[in-house]
Enzyme design. Structure first.
Site, PDB file in Angstrom:
ATOM      1  N   CYS A  95      32.010 -28.402 -63.008  1.00 44.85           N
ATOM      2  CA  CYS A  95      32.816 -27.171 -63.107  1.00 44.85           C
ATOM      3  C   CYS A  95      31.892 -25.986 -62.838  1.00 44.85           C
ATOM      4  CB  CYS A  95      33.521 -27.076 -64.449  1.00 44.85           C
ATOM      5  SG  CYS A  95      32.433 -26.943 -65.870  1.00 44.85           S
ATOM      6  N   ASP A 144      41.883 -23.716 -67.290  1.00 41.65           N
ATOM      7  CA  ASP A 144      40.550 -23.152 -67.535  1.00 41.65           C
ATOM      8  C   ASP A 144      40.516 -22.391 -68.864  1.00 41.65           C
ATOM      9  OD1 ASP A 144      38.107 -21.944 -67.563  1.00 41.65           O
ATOM     10  OD2 ASP A 144      38.230 -21.164 -65.518  1.00 41.65           O
ATOM     11  N   ARG A 204      34.706 -27.209 -69.332  1.00 41.64           N
ATOM     12  CA  ARG A 204      35.561 -28.275 -68.789  1.00 41.64           C
ATOM     13  C   ARG A 204      34.811 -29.548 -68.407  1.00 41.64           C
ATOM     14  NH1 ARG A 204      37.819 -24.452 -64.248  1.00 41.64           N
ATOM     15  NH2 ARG A 204      35.663 -23.775 -64.518  1.00 41.64           N
TER      16      ARG A 204
END
Ligand code: 4NP
Length: 158
Positions: A8, A123, A14
């Site tokens: 990421c 996100d 993440r």
């Protein structure tokens, strides 16, 4: 040994969540010796930093620890070192292509493209909602393992 790298932007929210959720799923299936699993960032912003408390707290609910993990940078060498290099969203894929070069061996994927509803992972950096991100990551990791078992591991161990 199947080598999987989750990627990421910062490697604090993440992709470490995906790394540790995938490790947990693989372990529960008794397949941990078949895998090497890690995660990395496309940006140098957070390099050396521990996992974000939102991800840490969410994973703690499931008994998963990320202790010792520090953000590391994706490098061009990772293309040869890994079999699956998995971004969380389309913008990651563009950055991965820039760092890794042309994907001639088809190793670069977006995590939720393994599921029945392809999309970006939510996100949490912007939403603060780590529950939603966890649900996405869990769904993607289950689908990824299914894909790898069907396409790689069955040929080797089943
Ligand atoms: P991640 O989250 O890419 O999921 O680790 C972010 C971390 C840092 C930033 C953005 C997203 N940042 O802008 O520094």
């Amino acid at each position: 040994m199947t080598k999987v790298l989750f990627v990421c932007l910062g490697n604090i929210c993440r992709s470490p969540m995906a790394e540790y959720v995938f490790k947990d799923i693989v372990k529960k299936k008794g397949l941990e010796h078949e895998f090497f699993i890690a995660s990395a960032a496309t940006s140098s912003e957070e390099i050396g930093n521990p996992v974000h408390h939102g991800t840490r707290n969410k994973l703690r609910q499931y008994g998963i620890s990320t202790d010792g993990k520090r953000a590391i940078l994706l490098t061009s060498k990772d293309y040869q070192n890994y079999d699956y290099i998995i971004g969380m969203e389309q913008a990651n894929i563009q950055n991965m292509n820039r760092i890794l070069g042309q994907d001639i061996q088809n190793k670069i994927y977006r995590l939720l493209d393994f599921t029945k509803s392809p999309r970006d992972i939510a996100d949490p950096w912007y939403t603060g909602n780590f529950d939603l991100t966890y649900n996405d990551v869990q769904e993607g990791c289950e689908a990824l393992l299914e894909y790898i078992i069907t396409n790689d591991l069955k040929k080797k161990i089943f």
